[in-house]
Design an enzyme around this catalytic site. Structure first.
Site, PDB file in Angstrom:
ATOM      1  N   LYS A  98       0.860  -1.193   0.000  1.00  0.00           N
ATOM      2  CA  LYS A  98       0.000   0.000   0.000  1.00  0.00           C
ATOM      3  C   LYS A  98       0.891   1.237   0.000  1.00  0.00           C
ATOM      4  O   LYS A  98       2.056   1.165   0.407  1.00  0.00           O
ATOM      5  CB  LYS A  98      -0.889   0.014   1.255  1.00  0.00           C
ATOM      6  CG  LYS A  98      -2.127   0.862   1.137  1.00  0.00           C
ATOM      7  CD  LYS A  98      -3.267   0.135   0.453  1.00  0.00           C
ATOM      8  CE  LYS A  98      -4.474   1.029   0.295  1.00  0.00           C
ATOM      9  NZ  LYS A  98      -5.646   0.289  -0.211  1.00  0.00           N
TER      10      LYS A  98
HETATM   11  P1  NAD Z   1     -13.264   7.879  -2.535  1.00  0.00           P
HETATM   12  O1  NAD Z   1     -12.214   8.852  -2.248  1.00  0.00           O
HETATM   13  O2  NAD Z   1     -13.763   7.759  -3.935  1.00  0.00           O
HETATM   14  O3  NAD Z   1     -14.544   8.116  -1.589  1.00  0.00           O
HETATM   15  C1  NAD Z   1     -14.478   8.224  -0.204  1.00  0.00           C
HETATM   16  C2  NAD Z   1     -15.850   8.703   0.273  1.00  0.00           C
HETATM   17  O4  NAD Z   1     -15.870   8.715   1.703  1.00  0.00           O
HETATM   18  C3  NAD Z   1     -16.215  10.114  -0.178  1.00  0.00           C
HETATM   19  O5  NAD Z   1     -17.588  10.161  -0.473  1.00  0.00           O
HETATM   20  C4  NAD Z   1     -15.956  10.960   1.068  1.00  0.00           C
HETATM   21  O6  NAD Z   1     -16.741  12.118   1.075  1.00  0.00           O
HETATM   22  C5  NAD Z   1     -16.369   9.974   2.132  1.00  0.00           C
HETATM   23  N1  NAD Z   1     -15.787  10.265   3.437  1.00  0.00           N
HETATM   24  C6  NAD Z   1     -14.524  10.641   3.731  1.00  0.00           C
HETATM   25  N2  NAD Z   1     -14.398  10.836   5.052  1.00  0.00           N
HETATM   26  C7  NAD Z   1     -15.603  10.554   5.593  1.00  0.00           C
HETATM   27  C8  NAD Z   1     -16.112  10.564   6.905  1.00  0.00           C
HETATM   28  N3  NAD Z   1     -15.342  10.890   7.941  1.00  0.00           N
HETATM   29  N4  NAD Z   1     -17.402  10.202   7.081  1.00  0.00           N
HETATM   30  C9  NAD Z   1     -18.174   9.883   6.045  1.00  0.00           C
HETATM   31  N5  NAD Z   1     -17.763   9.860   4.781  1.00  0.00           N
HETATM   32  C10 NAD Z   1     -16.494  10.187   4.562  1.00  0.00           C
HETATM   33  O7  NAD Z   1     -12.698   6.476  -2.011  1.00  0.00           O
HETATM   34  P2  NAD Z   1     -13.156   5.026  -2.443  1.00  0.00           P
HETATM   35  O8  NAD Z   1     -12.245   4.559  -3.512  1.00  0.00           O
HETATM   36  O9  NAD Z   1     -14.632   4.997  -2.621  1.00  0.00           O
HETATM   37  O10 NAD Z   1     -12.740   4.219  -1.120  1.00  0.00           O
HETATM   38  C11 NAD Z   1     -13.608   4.118   0.011  1.00  0.00           C
HETATM   39  C12 NAD Z   1     -13.104   2.986   0.892  1.00  0.00           C
HETATM   40  O11 NAD Z   1     -13.088   1.769   0.140  1.00  0.00           O
HETATM   41  C13 NAD Z   1     -11.673   3.151   1.425  1.00  0.00           C
HETATM   42  O12 NAD Z   1     -11.583   2.559   2.690  1.00  0.00           O
HETATM   43  C14 NAD Z   1     -10.842   2.347   0.447  1.00  0.00           C
HETATM   44  O13 NAD Z   1      -9.622   1.906   1.003  1.00  0.00           O
HETATM   45  C15 NAD Z   1     -11.794   1.190   0.197  1.00  0.00           C
HETATM   46  N6  NAD Z   1     -11.518   0.469  -1.041  1.00  0.00           N
HETATM   47  C16 NAD Z   1     -11.549   1.095  -2.235  1.00  0.00           C
HETATM   48  C17 NAD Z   1     -11.305   0.363  -3.390  1.00  0.00           C
HETATM   49  C18 NAD Z   1     -11.391   0.992  -4.750  1.00  0.00           C
HETATM   50  O14 NAD Z   1     -11.340   0.250  -5.739  1.00  0.00           O
HETATM   51  N7  NAD Z   1     -11.545   2.275  -4.876  1.00  0.00           N
HETATM   52  C19 NAD Z   1     -11.007  -1.005  -3.303  1.00  0.00           C
HETATM   53  C20 NAD Z   1     -11.002  -1.610  -2.051  1.00  0.00           C
HETATM   54  C21 NAD Z   1     -11.258  -0.865  -0.928  1.00  0.00           C
END
Ligand code: NAD
Length: 410
Positions: A98
């Site tokens: 990561k």
């Molecule tokens: P992103 O940046 O696209 O979205 C994150 C979202 O969370 C946004 O809507 C933001 O406004 C919201 N957010 C941030 N802080 C917050 C808080 N304190 N309370 C409520 N909402 C909050 O990110 P993403 O890619 O959607 O990733 C979200 C999660 O999924 C992360 O934990 C990431 O590690 C995990 N993840 C993502 C992927 C991927 O393919 N993008 C894969 C596996 C896991």
């Protein structure tokens, strides 16, 4: 205590007698193979940045890069550990890694984001590569960031190597389904869980924390399939309507005004209130450490799915178990993204092209297969063992088997 690497150590200590792990095995699992750290210097400002490889017994490292003001070495150590488990659980030929940069991307313009993305590669390109360690998007990094990073890497090494990073735009070697794949995987797991544990899709209320790549796409899929989504939130605030939200309209409002709270036909609520809603399913799709010792007593959802990484601390997890609230763990629930990344990487390395429909079927197969493996063991085991413990056990056994074949363990 929040999810820190110390809490991972504690979880492993609890697992040790259950899995008959030796001290050497625990030591190997808790030792990161390579920690690379740099200060990125852009326009006179300094940004702490990391790329961390947890384990590479199963193959090259794989895991996203996050841009966030709270990124720390401890956080990246946790996230790389979970990547090792996730890749092992799903059966991918990848280890866990990561990366991240500590800054607030919302305060930067496009030029600055490009400079920081390129500086990241300048700092770490020697430890990256399609057979070494392959990054992908994560929180606040998107396909544009990934495209800049690929371009910078190829400039540095002097040849094309699209398989060094995944989540690329389609035009430069990306997969047409990567962007929605994490949500798609989560959707498949929700369907499997409802089949296994019961629930009527037409009378099933859902609240979703986080409305980014994963949360928004999952909301769209669930809404399209007929589920009632009563609440969603982004980092600023949440909205709630017990009769259900029109998700297409919420997406339009978010795209137009930048915040879901501008959606008119709902009550405005805080993120904490969303976490306490009485719903059939709470979807955690924002960040880690959202349900903690402090707020776990207010959780009233019947089931929780962690599509974010590490959204529940280990202390809160124990309380949820006592309250008989089923938790579908992150390493299973959000594996769809890395599975699609694996398809993209394979395609880049062979030069082959695969139609999106075929990839979707392969993703479905791998997610269902992983669910079945975890659920079958869960049923066979004593009732006190939760889904997370089962998933961790399957993953750890696979990593240790690889380490043993390599001669790193007796
Ligand atoms: P992103 O940046 O696209 O979205 C994150 C979202 O969370 C946004 O809507 C933001 O406004 C919201 N957010 C941030 N802080 C917050 C808080 N304190 N309370 C409520 N909402 C909050 O990110 P993403 O890619 O959607 O990733 C979200 C999660 O999924 C992360 O934990 C990431 O590690 C995990 N993840 C993502 C992927 C991927 O393919 N993008 C894969 C596996 C896991």
């Amino acid at each position: 205590m929040n999810n820190t690497f110390d809490s991972i150590l504690k979880r492993l200590k609890i697992l040790q007698p259950l899995m008959n792990l030796t001290d050497d095995q625990v030591k190997l699992l808790t030792t990161h193979k390579k920690i690379s750290q740099a200060e990125l210097e852009v326009n006179g400002e300094k940004y702490p940045a990391w790329r961390i490889m947890h384990n590479d017994a199963l193959g090259p490292g794989k895991g996203g890069i996050r841009f966030h003001p709270e990124v720390s070495e401890d956080e990246i150590k946790c996230l790389s550990f979970w990547m090792s488990l996730k890749n092992a659980l799903v059966g991918l030929p990848f280890g866990g890694a990561k990366g991240g940069v500590r800054f607030n991307p919302k305060e930067k313009n496009k030029d600055e984001l490009e400079q920081i993305s390129r500086a990241y590669i300048d700092a770490f390109y020697k430890v990256l590569g399609e057979t070494k360690d392959i990054p992908a998007p994560d929180v606040y990094t998107n396909e544009q960031v990934i495209a800049w990073m690929l371009d910078e890497y190829e400039k540095k090494v002097g040849y094309h190597e699209p398989g060094m990073i995944t989540g690329k735009p389609v035009e430069i070697g990306g997969s047409p389904m990567r962007k929605e794949a994490t949500a798609q995987g989560g959707f498949i797991i929700i369907e499997q869980a409802i089949k296994a544990f019961g629930g009527d899709k037409n009378n099933f209320s859902i609240a979703i924390q986080g409305f980014g790549n994963v949360g928004l796409n999952l909301a769209k899929m669930l809404y399209g399939a007929g589920f009632k989504i009563v609440s969603v939130s982004d980092s600023q605030a949440g909205i709630f309507n017990p009769k259900g939200l029109d998700i297409n309209q919420v997406i339009a409002v978010k795209e137009d005004k930048g915040r879901v709270a501008e959606y008119p036909e709902a009550e405005k609520i805080s993120n904490q209130e969303l976490l306490g809603l009485e719903v059939d399913l709470l979807v955690l799709a924002a960040l880690e450490n959202q349900i903690t010792e402090e707020n776990v007593s207010r959780v009233k959802a019947k089931k929780i799915i962690e599509v974010a990484n590490g959204p529940i601390t280990s202390e809160a997890d124990a309380v949820l178990k006592e309250k008989d609230i089923l938790v579908i763990p992150d390493i299973l629930a959000n594996a769809g993204g890395v599975v699609a990344s694996f398809f993209e990487w394979t395609q880049n390395r062979t030069g082959g092209i695969c139609p999106p429909e075929h990839l979707k079927k392969k993703l479905e197969f791998m997610m269902k297969d992983s669910w079945n493996r975890v659920y079958t063991l869960f049923q066979e085991n004593d009732e006190n063992i939760d889904l997370r413990t089962v998933a961790w056990t399957v993953a750890i056994e696979r990593i240790l088997a690889a380490e043993k074949w390599r001669g790193h363990l007796k």
